[in-house]
Design an enzyme around this catalytic site. Structure first.
Site, PDB file in Angstrom:
ATOM      1  N   LYS A 186       0.809  -1.220   0.000  1.00  0.00           N
ATOM      2  CA  LYS A 186       0.000   0.000   0.000  1.00  0.00           C
ATOM      3  C   LYS A 186       0.846   1.275   0.000  1.00  0.00           C
ATOM      4  O   LYS A 186       0.482   2.255  -0.642  1.00  0.00           O
ATOM      5  CB  LYS A 186      -0.922   0.019   1.222  1.00  0.00           C
ATOM      6  CG  LYS A 186      -2.087  -0.962   1.164  1.00  0.00           C
ATOM      7  CD  LYS A 186      -2.967  -0.760   2.392  1.00  0.00           C
ATOM      8  CE  LYS A 186      -3.777  -1.980   2.752  1.00  0.00           C
ATOM      9  NZ  LYS A 186      -4.907  -2.275   1.911  1.00  0.00           N
ATOM     10  N   GLY A 193      -9.450  -6.000   5.393  1.00  0.00           N
ATOM     11  CA  GLY A 193      -9.751  -5.244   6.603  1.00  0.00           C
ATOM     12  C   GLY A 193      -8.835  -5.565   7.776  1.00  0.00           C
ATOM     13  O   GLY A 193      -9.023  -5.041   8.875  1.00  0.00           O
ATOM     14  N   GLU A 221      -9.766   1.491  -5.473  1.00  0.00           N
ATOM     15  CA  GLU A 221     -10.626   1.851  -4.356  1.00  0.00           C
ATOM     16  C   GLU A 221     -10.338   3.294  -3.937  1.00  0.00           C
ATOM     17  O   GLU A 221      -9.195   3.660  -3.680  1.00  0.00           O
ATOM     18  CB  GLU A 221     -10.393   0.910  -3.167  1.00  0.00           C
ATOM     19  CG  GLU A 221     -10.775  -0.526  -3.480  1.00  0.00           C
ATOM     20  CD  GLU A 221     -10.757  -1.434  -2.245  1.00  0.00           C
ATOM     21  OE1 GLU A 221     -11.486  -2.439  -2.258  1.00  0.00           O
ATOM     22  OE2 GLU A 221     -10.026  -1.137  -1.283  1.00  0.00           O
ATOM     23  N   ARG A 247      -7.172  -7.701  -9.420  1.00  0.00           N
ATOM     24  CA  ARG A 247      -7.861  -8.982  -9.668  1.00  0.00           C
ATOM     25  C   ARG A 247      -9.339  -8.687  -9.877  1.00  0.00           C
ATOM     26  O   ARG A 247      -9.781  -7.557  -9.730  1.00  0.00           O
ATOM     27  CB  ARG A 247      -7.707  -9.870  -8.439  1.00  0.00           C
ATOM     28  CG  ARG A 247      -8.182  -9.136  -7.165  1.00  0.00           C
ATOM     29  CD  ARG A 247      -8.298 -10.036  -5.967  1.00  0.00           C
ATOM     30  NE  ARG A 247      -8.305  -9.300  -4.722  1.00  0.00           N
ATOM     31  CZ  ARG A 247      -9.364  -8.761  -4.155  1.00  0.00           C
ATOM     32  NH1 ARG A 247     -10.529  -8.826  -4.754  1.00  0.00           N
ATOM     33  NH2 ARG A 247      -9.280  -8.123  -3.014  1.00  0.00           N
TER      34      ARG A 247
END
Ligand code: ADP
Ligand code: ADP
Ligand code: MG
Length: 672
Positions: free
Chosen positions: A116, A165, A275, A297
């Protein structure tokens, strides 16, 4: 186009990929573990290869075994689905090296987005907005703390390699920072083998809006609009919809173009999702949006995009993977109507959403059609095991606008019946009828804010469901008595009567049910036209009939109800207006009614750890023989044989953790 495709996955996504492959005339090869020998994805495939024991690390995540199966089957391409090997750059490389097409992006693109912090740095360079924060390599405690102070609390610490998450900690003040950092590092290390973190400004009222992108090998890239995934529990998606309610065409376009820019920046190919987190604290009209991460993906929630665009995303994936250009250009794509998806999980909302395992004694969905789509990897009679994700199905609805789609969702949920494991369907139904949800007052805090209304109170089965159970038992007895009377010379004998006839009595009886461990005694009086029952101080007049297909038509105080009733060794299950009630029968005879050849599992009564195994496969035991000891909540619980029978398989070893409802021992009950 290749003619044989191996699907390196299981469950609903493997089945879904196979459906498109079949439509395109491509042969499907499945892989499976010992826990999946009879699973739907195996029986649906044209060919299936066994790849190892149940734990994913020894089967679905074992790249060598998957590649060996591909070679043995002559597959020219591998579709990884989501999860498992789908975002594993080394696996994508190994496919290349073996001359097999990996249906996904180039390994370099997976790497660029896999971490990230690096992904965010790359986005900053490419001019895509990111959440303000710290995403450098330096992981020194003081450096991180200073960065958090500089960003200003609340902040969110995220594991660099996090997903699903996991590895996230919200920090509200400077003095909580050190503890939260240690927690996020620990979770990152345990779940992803990486304890690096990044820090972001914590947005208090955000929406999660993500953009579906697609790119080919010919320099084309498009976006297929957005999905709103703001309905989350613990940062995991629960309901997704497309398009995002109230999003203006301008912001849609800006987000779509930013997403395409992000994909082009890393030389992307195939299906991907960018996202974004959208700060809606001042409404959605001019809300700023920030890049959060890219999932390289196919996404779990891709069907809502398919429903509003008419595009089969898996077909596009296979075409692009075989070198074809994208079938449509940006101007040729448009949104029609509105789609929603709910994820039906085997979990128990009343017990903190604990995963639930067991046999799917009943599994019925509404009929599929233009308005309803069911993506599932299980069938009635299958087992939900503790080895994999407990998702049972995705239920997707479509209609011309959001209100109509929402009504479809409510009806579809009402017509979904899952018996044998606990599920979140009642929880989902409560969201579907919530007025804030209907008004699209969405943000990621929605579920937490409404949790008290959304999670049903434990226990307290409604009187109506108890009455239906009691009626079903009485009608069954009446049928049985009528049947045995037929085979006996004297149908008028009082011994065949089931009106509670007793010497010196006037037609009284009682039914004892068990509701969440509480025994409920229901006095019954036989009347000429049915039964009079007293439940919870209410006197009810009840009659009805058992019908084919496990249906019961009941008349309770003049109200006609059609419900579904299943009566087996475990008790009575009543499905009434979309709600499933599990009611025990306090009756020693009921235990003897177990089907002679039935097999069963001995299940853990609560989550805990196995501290002793007292039996082994192949041993015959008497009812009550201790089989295992499970420690839970600081107490030891001895698990005993439910009946005389044979231990078929012991499924856990000393030291293993077990969830509530996990089958500990496969057990065959002796023939009487
Ligand atoms: P989505 O946005 O599609 O829900 P998630 O990140 O939540 O994406 O994960 C999608 C699927 O992949 C889920 O089934 C989840 O359990 C699985 N998954 C997520 N992260 C990992 C991981 N690191 N390793 C294995 N499976 C994962
Ligand atoms: P994962 O890889 O686990 O999916 P994400 O970075 O995509 O992690 O974040 C998952 C969810 O956490 C988001 O959908 C959002 O609800 C929440 N979240 C992430 N970043 C922030 C933030 N900066 N502020 C508030 N919530 C956030
Ligand atoms: Mg995410």
């Amino acid at each position: 186009m290749f003619d044989t495709l191996l699907i390196a996955n299981r469950g609903e996504i493997a089945c879904r990929v196979m459906e498109t492959a079949r439509k395109m005339g491509i042969r499907s090869v499945a892989v499976f573990s010992d826990a999946d020998t009879m699973s739907r994805h195996v029986t649906k495939a044209d060919e299936a290869h066994h790849i190892g024991p149940p734990p994913a690390s020894q089967s679905y995540l074992d790249a060598d075994k998957v590649l060996a199966a591909a070679k043995a089957s002559g597959a020219r391409a591998i579709h990884p689905g989501y999860g498992f090997l789908s975002e594993n750059a080394a696996f994508a490389e190994a496919c290349d090296a073996a001359g097999i097409i990996f249906v996904g992006p180039p390994p370099s693109a997976i790497r660029a987005m896999g971490e990230k912090h690096a992904a965010k740095a790359l986005m900053v360079e490419s001019g895509v907005p990111v959440v303000p924060g710290y995403h450098e390599e330096d992981q020194d405690d003081d450096v991180l703390k200073k960065a958090a102070d500089g960003i200003g609390y609340p902040v969110l610490i995220k594991a660099t390699s996090g997903g699903g998450g996991k590895g996230m900690r919200r920090v509200d003040s400077a003095d909580e920072f050190a503890g939260a950092l240690a927690g996020a590092r620990r979770e990152g290390k345990n779940s992803f083998g990486d304890d690096r973190v990044l820090i972001e400004k914590y947005l208090e009222i955000p929406r999660h809006i993500e953009v579906q992108v697609f790119a080919d090998n010919h320099g084309n890239a498009v976006y297929l609009f957005e999905r709103d995934c703001s309905l989350q529990r613990r940062h995991q998606k629960v309901i997704e919809e497309a398009p995002a309610p109230d999003l203006s065409p301008d912001i849609r376009k800006a987000m779509g173009e930013a997403a395409v820019k992000a994909a082009l920046a890393i030389g992307y190919r195939g299906a991907g999702t960018i996202e974004f987190i959208v700060d809606v604290s001042n409404g959605l009209a001019d809300a700023p949006f920030y890049f959060m991460e890219m999932n390289t993906r196919l996404q779990v929630e891709h069907p809502v995009t398919e429903m509003i665009t008419g595009v089969d995303l898996v077909e596009w994936q296979l075409r692009v993977a075989s070198g074809e250009p994208l079938p449509l250009r940006q101007e040729e794509l448009s949104i029609t109507g509105h789609a929603m998806e709910v994820r039906i999980y085997a979990e128990n909302p009343v017990k903190g959403f604990l995963p639930s395992t067991g046999l799917l004694k009943r599994l019925r969905f509404p009929d599929a059609g233009p308005h309803v789509r069911i993506d599932t990897g299980v069938e009635e009679g299958d087992e939900v095991t503790p080895y994999y994700d407990p998702m049972i199905a995705k239920l997707i609805v479509w209609d011309e606008d959001r209100n109509r789609a929402l009504r479809r969702l409510r009806t579809a949920l009402q017509n979904t019946q899952v018996v044998g494991v606990k599920t979140n369907t009642a929880f989902l139904s409560r969201i579907a009828v919530n007025s804030d949800f209907a008004d699209a007052n969405l943000d990621t805090g929605f579920i937490e804010r409404h949790i008290a209304e959304l999670v049903p109170e434990p226990g307290a089965t409604p009187v109506r469901a108890l009455a239906i159970s009691a009626l079903a038992i009485l009608l069954e007895r009446a049928n049985e008595a009528a049947f045995s009377a037929l085979g006996n010379g004297d149908p008028t004998s009082p011994w065949h009567q089931v009106d509670g006839w007793r010497m010196n009595d006037d037609g009284h009886d009682e039914i004892k049910l068990v509701d969440d461990e509480e025994v409920i005694t229901i006095p019954v009086r036989y009347m000429p036209d049915g039964y009079q029952m007293t439940i919870d101080d209410q006197i009810l007049k009840v009659n009805g009939e058992l019908e084919a297909g496990d249906h019961i038509v009941a008349n309770i105080d003049g109200v006609r109800i059609v419900a579904t009733v299943l009566h087996d060794a475990a008790g009575v299950t009543v499905i009434d207006a979309g709600h499933v009630y599990q009611i025990g029968v306090y009756d020693v005879l009921a235990a003897a009614e177990v089907d002679d050849t039935s097999t069963g599992g001995v299940v853990a009564p609560l989550p805990g750890k196995v501290v002793a195994v007292l039996t082994e496969a192949g041993i015959s035991v008497d009812k009550g023989t201790p089989l295992m000891i499970v420690e839970a909540m600081k107490m030891e619980h001895t698990i005993t044989a439910p009946a005389d029978g044979l231990v078929d398989e012991v499924l856990f070893a000393v030291g293993d953790s077990v969830d509530e409802g996990s089958v500990l021992v496969d057990f065959k009950i002796s023939e009487a």
